[in-house]
Enzyme design. Structure first.
Site, mmCIF file in Angstrom:
data_model
loop_
_atom_site.group_PDB
_atom_site.id
_atom_site.type_symbol
_atom_site.label_atom_id
_atom_site.label_comp_id
_atom_site.label_asym_id
_atom_site.label_seq_id
_atom_site.Cartn_x
_atom_site.Cartn_y
_atom_site.Cartn_z
ATOM 1 N N ASN A 112 -120.555 -18.549 21.889
ATOM 2 C CA ASN A 112 -119.464 -18.963 22.697
ATOM 3 C C ASN A 112 -119.688 -18.098 23.833
ATOM 4 O O ASN A 112 -120.242 -16.982 23.731
ATOM 5 C CB ASN A 112 -118.113 -18.680 22.024
ATOM 6 C CG ASN A 112 -116.983 -19.126 22.874
ATOM 7 O OD1 ASN A 112 -117.114 -19.991 23.662
ATOM 8 N ND2 ASN A 112 -115.991 -17.976 22.896
ATOM 9 N N HIS A 114 -117.267 -16.320 26.816
ATOM 10 C CA HIS A 114 -115.769 -16.006 27.066
ATOM 11 C C HIS A 114 -115.658 -15.274 28.424
ATOM 12 O O HIS A 114 -116.653 -14.391 28.603
ATOM 13 C CB HIS A 114 -115.298 -15.023 25.984
ATOM 14 C CG HIS A 114 -113.738 -14.656 26.099
ATOM 15 N ND1 HIS A 114 -113.063 -15.529 25.546
ATOM 16 C CD2 HIS A 114 -113.163 -13.543 26.435
ATOM 17 C CE1 HIS A 114 -111.572 -14.962 25.679
ATOM 18 N NE2 HIS A 114 -111.983 -13.707 26.404
HETATM 19 C C1 GRF Z 1 -115.102 -20.646 31.040
HETATM 20 O O1 GRF Z 1 -114.719 -19.592 31.829
HETATM 21 C C2 GRF Z 1 -115.494 -20.367 29.852
HETATM 22 O O2 GRF Z 1 -115.736 -18.952 29.752
HETATM 23 C C3 GRF Z 1 -114.133 -20.395 29.126
HETATM 24 O O3 GRF Z 1 -113.545 -21.579 29.530
HETATM 25 C C4 GRF Z 1 -114.029 -21.856 31.020
HETATM 26 C C5 GRF Z 1 -114.671 -23.184 30.743
HETATM 27 O O4 GRF Z 1 -115.189 -23.634 32.033
HETATM 28 N N1 GRF Z 1 -114.211 -20.292 27.721
HETATM 29 P P1 GRF Z 1 -116.022 -24.781 32.207
HETATM 30 O O5 GRF Z 1 -115.451 -25.978 31.173
HETATM 31 O O6 GRF Z 1 -117.425 -24.579 31.870
HETATM 32 O O7 GRF Z 1 -116.061 -25.326 33.421
#
Ligand code: GRF
Length: 194
Positions: A112, A114
């Site tokens: 994942n 984050h």
């Molecule tokens: C990103 O900041 C990711 O780290 C977090 O949610 C956001 C998702 O952005 N978990 P995207 O859908 O990839 O544009």
């Protein structure tokens, strides 16, 4: 589960819930970096996820699961992953928590990204929290997924400086830019190490 190998592209599913910036970036990465991952499936928990458009654009199979009944939904997802011979899962803005049982089935094969310097700021509103705590640094983390939210072993992190002018929107933009660099790098790192 069998070991991943760096010798051929690993069949991969990406789970999303939102905009899909990381998804798009991973698709591009998979196409430019041979023998890394090949994205064969995109899973979303909502048909409102804007990122689903990349499934159509890049002709990748997509499937939406509404998670009304988590146990049944996860069973259905696992069956689909098996059918599609998926060996590796990248969560990219996926807003559901996967069960212990699900994670066990893909142990060490789910990662994942984050938007914080874990272990700081697990969960939501990471940028707001970093700013209201007057932190000097923010960043992003790629980690293995474990049964506890945002707590699995860290693979890679990238730190950036928070400036006085930053608010949660500008910070989110800056961090996302780093996320797009970090996620492929972290995948390369574990492909080599496995
Ligand atoms: C990103 O900041 C990711 O780290 C977090 O949610 C956001 C998702 O952005 N978990 P995207 O859908 O990839 O544009």
């Amino acid at each position: 589960m069998e070991k991943l190998t760096g010798l051929k592209a690993i069949n991969t599913a990406v789970f999303i819930s939102g905009t899909g910036n990381n998804l798009k970036n991973l698709i591009k990465f998979s196409k430019t970096k041979k023998n890394s991952i090949s994205i064969n499936l995109i899973i979303s928990n909502t048909n409102k996820a804007k990122g689903l458009k990349y499934a159509d654009q890049f002709k990748i199979k997509k499937k939406i699961f509404n998670f009304q009944n988590t146990i049944i939904t996860e069973q259905n997802i696992l069956a689909l992953l098996k059918k599609e011979k998926i060996k590796f899962i990248c969560l990219a803005g996926f807003m559901r928590i996967l069960s212990k049982n699900f994670i066990k089935k893909f142990n060490g094969k789910i990662i994942n990204i984050h938007p914080s310097l874990l272990p700081k700021y697990k969960g939501l509103d990471t940028h707001e929290r970093a700013i209201s705590n007057k932190d000097q640094f923010a960043g992003c983390t790629v980690h293995y997924v474990s049964a506890k939210l945002d707590s699995g072993k860290i693979i890679m992190q990238k730190q950036i400086k928070i400036t006085r002018e930053d608010n949660s929107t500008t910070l989110a933009k800056k961090v996302l830019k780093q996320e797009l660099k970090l996620y492929p790098m972290a995948i390369m790192k574990i492909l080599i190490n496995l």
